[in-house]
Motif scaffolding. Structure first.
Motif, PDB file in Angstrom:
ATOM      1  N   SER A  52       0.833  -1.200   0.000  1.00 41.47           N
ATOM      2  CA  SER A  52       0.000   0.000   0.000  1.00 41.47           C
ATOM      3  C   SER A  52       0.866   1.247   0.000  1.00 41.47           C
ATOM      4  CB  SER A  52      -0.907   0.018   1.238  1.00 41.47           C
ATOM      5  OG  SER A  52      -1.576   1.258   1.357  1.00 41.47           O
ATOM      6  N   ASP A  53       0.411   2.245  -0.739  1.00 39.47           N
ATOM      7  CA  ASP A  53       1.125   3.527  -0.777  1.00 39.47           C
ATOM      8  C   ASP A  53       0.694   4.458   0.350  1.00 39.47           C
ATOM      9  OD1 ASP A  53      -1.423   4.246  -1.554  1.00 39.47           O
ATOM     10  OD2 ASP A  53      -0.848   4.984  -3.538  1.00 39.47           O
ATOM     11  N   GLY A  54      -0.166   3.961   1.237  1.00 36.08           N
ATOM     12  CA  GLY A  54      -0.656   4.764   2.346  1.00 36.08           C
ATOM     13  C   GLY A  54      -2.037   5.334   2.128  1.00 36.08           C
ATOM     14  N   SER A  55      -2.615   5.110   0.963  1.00 34.50           N
ATOM     15  CA  SER A  55      -3.960   5.620   0.678  1.00 34.50           C
ATOM     16  C   SER A  55      -5.050   4.633   1.054  1.00 34.50           C
ATOM     17  CB  SER A  55      -4.085   5.995  -0.809  1.00 34.50           C
ATOM     18  OG  SER A  55      -3.934   4.840  -1.629  1.00 34.50           O
ATOM     19  N   PHE A  56      -4.685   3.407   1.385  1.00 38.49           N
ATOM     20  CA  PHE A  56      -5.661   2.396   1.802  1.00 38.49           C
ATOM     21  C   PHE A  56      -4.971   1.418   2.757  1.00 38.49           C
ATOM     22  CE2 PHE A  56      -3.748   0.984  -2.178  1.00 38.49           C
ATOM     23  CZ  PHE A  56      -3.343  -0.310  -1.904  1.00 38.49           C
TER      24      PHE A  56
ATOM     25  N   MET B 166      -6.952  -7.241   1.259  1.00 36.40           N
ATOM     26  CA  MET B 166      -7.328  -5.906   0.830  1.00 36.40           C
ATOM     27  C   MET B 166      -8.678  -5.474   1.384  1.00 36.40           C
ATOM     28  SD  MET B 166      -4.874  -4.775  -1.017  1.00 36.40           S
ATOM     29  CE  MET B 166      -3.302  -5.591  -1.211  1.00 36.40           C
ATOM     30  N   THR B 167      -9.339  -6.350   2.091  1.00 33.12           N
ATOM     31  CA  THR B 167     -10.625  -6.089   2.726  1.00 33.12           C
ATOM     32  C   THR B 167     -10.753  -7.023   3.917  1.00 33.12           C
ATOM     33  OG1 THR B 167     -13.048  -6.301   2.474  1.00 33.12           O
ATOM     34  CG2 THR B 167     -11.671  -7.673   1.051  1.00 33.12           C
TER      35      THR B 167
ATOM     36  N   MET C  89      -3.139  -2.566  -8.014  1.00 30.85           N
ATOM     37  CA  MET C  89      -3.918  -3.338  -8.983  1.00 30.85           C
ATOM     38  C   MET C  89      -4.925  -4.233  -8.269  1.00 30.85           C
ATOM     39  SD  MET C  89      -1.347  -4.431 -12.095  1.00 30.85           S
ATOM     40  CE  MET C  89       0.012  -5.030 -11.087  1.00 30.85           C
ATOM     41  N   LEU C  90      -4.507  -4.865  -7.182  1.00 30.29           N
ATOM     42  CA  LEU C  90      -5.409  -5.710  -6.405  1.00 30.29           C
ATOM     43  C   LEU C  90      -6.577  -4.907  -5.859  1.00 30.29           C
ATOM     44  CD1 LEU C  90      -2.674  -7.669  -4.431  1.00 30.29           C
ATOM     45  CD2 LEU C  90      -4.289  -8.731  -6.005  1.00 30.29           C
ATOM     46  N   LYS C  91      -6.259  -3.734  -5.318  1.00 27.11           N
ATOM     47  CA  LYS C  91      -7.303  -2.884  -4.734  1.00 27.11           C
ATOM     48  C   LYS C  91      -8.272  -2.399  -5.804  1.00 27.11           C
ATOM     49  CE  LYS C  91      -8.901  -0.735  -1.046  1.00 27.11           C
ATOM     50  NZ  LYS C  91      -9.398  -1.485   0.142  1.00 27.11           N
ATOM     51  N   THR C  92      -7.746  -1.966  -6.932  1.00 29.33           N
ATOM     52  CA  THR C  92      -8.588  -1.460  -8.020  1.00 29.33           C
ATOM     53  C   THR C  92      -9.502  -2.548  -8.567  1.00 29.33           C
ATOM     54  OG1 THR C  92      -6.905   0.168  -8.625  1.00 29.33           O
ATOM     55  CG2 THR C  92      -8.568  -0.356 -10.288  1.00 29.33           C
ATOM     56  N   ALA C  93      -8.971  -3.763  -8.657  1.00 29.48           N
ATOM     57  CA  ALA C  93      -9.744  -4.896  -9.176  1.00 29.48           C
ATOM     58  C   ALA C  93     -10.675  -5.493  -8.131  1.00 29.48           C
ATOM     59  CB  ALA C  93      -8.794  -5.975  -9.689  1.00 29.48           C
ATOM     60  N   GLN C  94     -10.659  -4.933  -6.919  1.00 30.60           N
ATOM     61  CA  GLN C  94     -11.463  -5.431  -5.798  1.00 30.60           C
ATOM     62  C   GLN C  94     -11.162  -6.902  -5.507  1.00 30.60           C
ATOM     63  OE1 GLN C  94     -15.649  -4.368  -5.997  1.00 30.60           O
ATOM     64  NE2 GLN C  94     -15.186  -2.342  -6.801  1.00 30.60           N
ATOM     65  N   CYS C  95      -9.909  -7.256  -5.665  1.00 26.95           N
ATOM     66  CA  CYS C  95      -9.462  -8.606  -5.318  1.00 26.95           C
ATOM     67  C   CYS C  95      -9.333  -8.673  -3.795  1.00 26.95           C
ATOM     68  CB  CYS C  95      -8.119  -8.899  -5.979  1.00 26.95           C
ATOM     69  SG  CYS C  95      -7.458 -10.536  -5.608  1.00 26.95           S
ATOM     70  N   PRO C  96      -9.812  -9.739  -3.161  1.00 26.08           N
ATOM     71  CA  PRO C  96      -9.813  -9.767  -1.693  1.00 26.08           C
ATOM     72  C   PRO C  96      -8.450  -9.883  -1.040  1.00 26.08           C
ATOM     73  CG  PRO C  96     -10.604 -11.856  -2.578  1.00 26.08           C
ATOM     74  CD  PRO C  96     -10.505 -10.903  -3.740  1.00 26.08           C
ATOM     75  N   GLY C  97      -7.447 -10.352  -1.785  1.00 26.16           N
ATOM     76  CA  GLY C  97      -6.146 -10.459  -1.134  1.00 26.16           C
ATOM     77  C   GLY C  97      -5.106 -11.187  -1.955  1.00 26.16           C
ATOM     78  N   LEU C  98      -3.948 -11.397  -1.318  1.00 25.65           N
ATOM     79  CA  LEU C  98      -2.790 -11.959  -2.004  1.00 25.65           C
ATOM     80  C   LEU C  98      -2.000 -12.833  -1.034  1.00 25.65           C
ATOM     81  CD1 LEU C  98      -0.947 -11.596  -4.689  1.00 25.65           C
ATOM     82  CD2 LEU C  98       0.379 -10.029  -3.240  1.00 25.65           C
ATOM     83  N   ARG C  99      -1.618 -14.025  -1.497  1.00 24.50           N
ATOM     84  CA  ARG C  99      -0.661 -14.838  -0.750  1.00 24.50           C
ATOM     85  C   ARG C  99       0.717 -14.602  -1.340  1.00 24.50           C
ATOM     86  NH1 ARG C  99      -1.062 -21.356  -0.553  1.00 24.50           N
ATOM     87  NH2 ARG C  99      -0.450 -21.105  -2.749  1.00 24.50           N
ATOM     88  N   TYR C 100       1.729 -14.456  -0.469  1.00 29.09           N
ATOM     89  CA  TYR C 100       3.064 -14.132  -0.966  1.00 29.09           C
ATOM     90  C   TYR C 100       4.126 -14.692  -0.024  1.00 29.09           C
ATOM     91  CZ  TYR C 100       2.947 -10.324   2.506  1.00 29.09           C
ATOM     92  OH  TYR C 100       2.857  -9.607   3.675  1.00 29.09           O
ATOM     93  N   HIS C 101       5.368 -14.710  -0.500  1.00 24.41           N
ATOM     94  CA  HIS C 101       6.485 -15.183   0.314  1.00 24.41           C
ATOM     95  C   HIS C 101       6.789 -14.192   1.438  1.00 24.41           C
ATOM     96  CE1 HIS C 101       7.484 -18.462  -2.374  1.00 24.41           C
ATOM     97  NE2 HIS C 101       7.606 -17.638  -3.410  1.00 24.41           N
ATOM     98  N   SER C 102       7.025 -14.707   2.630  1.00 21.27           N
ATOM     99  CA  SER C 102       7.526 -13.836   3.694  1.00 21.27           C
ATOM    100  C   SER C 102       8.942 -13.392   3.340  1.00 21.27           C
ATOM    101  CB  SER C 102       7.540 -14.570   5.032  1.00 21.27           C
ATOM    102  OG  SER C 102       8.248 -13.822   6.005  1.00 21.27           O
ATOM    103  N   VAL C 103       9.185 -12.099   3.414  1.00 22.66           N
ATOM    104  CA  VAL C 103      10.517 -11.561   3.124  1.00 22.66           C
ATOM    105  C   VAL C 103      11.427 -11.683   4.345  1.00 22.66           C
ATOM    106  CG1 VAL C 103      11.785  -9.493   2.403  1.00 22.66           C
ATOM    107  CG2 VAL C 103       9.555 -10.020   1.376  1.00 22.66           C
ATOM    108  N   ARG C 104      10.843 -11.767   5.528  1.00 25.17           N
ATOM    109  CA  ARG C 104      11.644 -11.766   6.762  1.00 25.17           C
ATOM    110  C   ARG C 104      11.822 -13.145   7.366  1.00 25.17           C
ATOM    111  NH1 ARG C 104      13.082  -6.989   4.886  1.00 25.17           N
ATOM    112  NH2 ARG C 104      11.249  -5.697   4.529  1.00 25.17           N
TER     113      ARG C 104
END
Length: 230
Positions: free
Chosen positions: A94-98, A199-200, A174-189
């Motif tokens: 997020s860029d801080g807008s959501f 996203m919701t 892109m996820l937020k705009t497409a109203q996609c509920p979320g994303l699974r991703y690799h932990s960076v830490r």
């Protein structure tokens, strides 16, 4: 550049994941006191007349549609808080807008993620020689149906850059705009582990308090320990 179309959609499944929140921020009871949006509006208007701190407590309600708030679930306030108390500095997706609700596959992963970000933040505070921070562990049940899967993306991709979030934020937008509920991703830490960026709060079924953890800062995070049972 990663596109949503290139990412697989995750199947329907109920999952358990974890996050940490600073214990100095108590849950907002108002979200947990009602079962639907209509009851929330009535209670909010009543409390607004007598509670001058209400807006600070519930956050910026204009950032989330009432239909997205999972009223009636255990821990509704925990699920909703990241979307009404948004960090203006942003986060990975997020860029801080959501707002984004970040979850980890284990408490160990959640601790690793929080330890990194806390270390980064407090290292920039001048003359802070010692401090202790207490975090509340949360166990979150949610449905991953409709979410995108970024674990097929190589950990060397710019989306996973440890410090530069620009590529990840483009994907988050892109996820937020497409109203996609979320994303699974690799932990960076915590290599080999997974996280989710919701996203919701709508997919959340419950958020239950787990154990408390203490992090001690002494020029760096010198210890992380569990200080209470669930």
């Amino acid at each position: 550049m990663v596109s949503l179309e290139a990412l697989a959609t995750l199947p329907d499944a109920q999952l358990q994941a974890y996050r940490l929140v600073n214990s100095k921020f108590p849950p907002v009871a108002l979200f947990d006191d009602v079962a639907d949006a209509d009851a929330f509006e009535v209670l909010y208007q009543i409390q607004e007349l007598t509670n001058p701190r209400l807006k600070n407590e519930v956050g910026r309600l204009e950032l989330i549609r009432r239909s997205e708030i999972p009223f009636g679930i255990p821990g509704c306030s925990y699920a909703t808080a990241p979307f009404t108390h948004v960090n203006p500095a942003g986060s990975r997706f997020s860029d801080g807008s959501f707002g984004v609700l970040y979850l980890a596959d284990t408490l160990e992963t959640a601790l690793a993620e929080v330890k990194h970000h806390q270390s980064l933040y407090w290292s920039n505070v001048p003359r802070l020689n010692y401090e202790r921070f207490v975090f509340r562990g949360l166990s979150c049940a949610f449905l991953q149906a409709g979410m995108k899967d970024a674990t097929a993306i190589a950990p060397t991709d710019p989306v996973y850059h440890p410090d530069d979030y620009s590529a990840a934020r483009r994907l988050g937008k892109m996820l937020k705009t497409a109203q996609c509920p979320g994303l699974r991703y690799h932990s960076v830490r915590n290599a080999g582990s997974h996280c989710w960026a919701l996203m919701t709060p709508r997919p959340v079924l419950s958020v239950i308090q787990a154990a408390h953890y203490e992090m001690v800062w002494n020029g760096q995070m010198t210890s992380v320990s569990q200080i209470s049972e669930a």
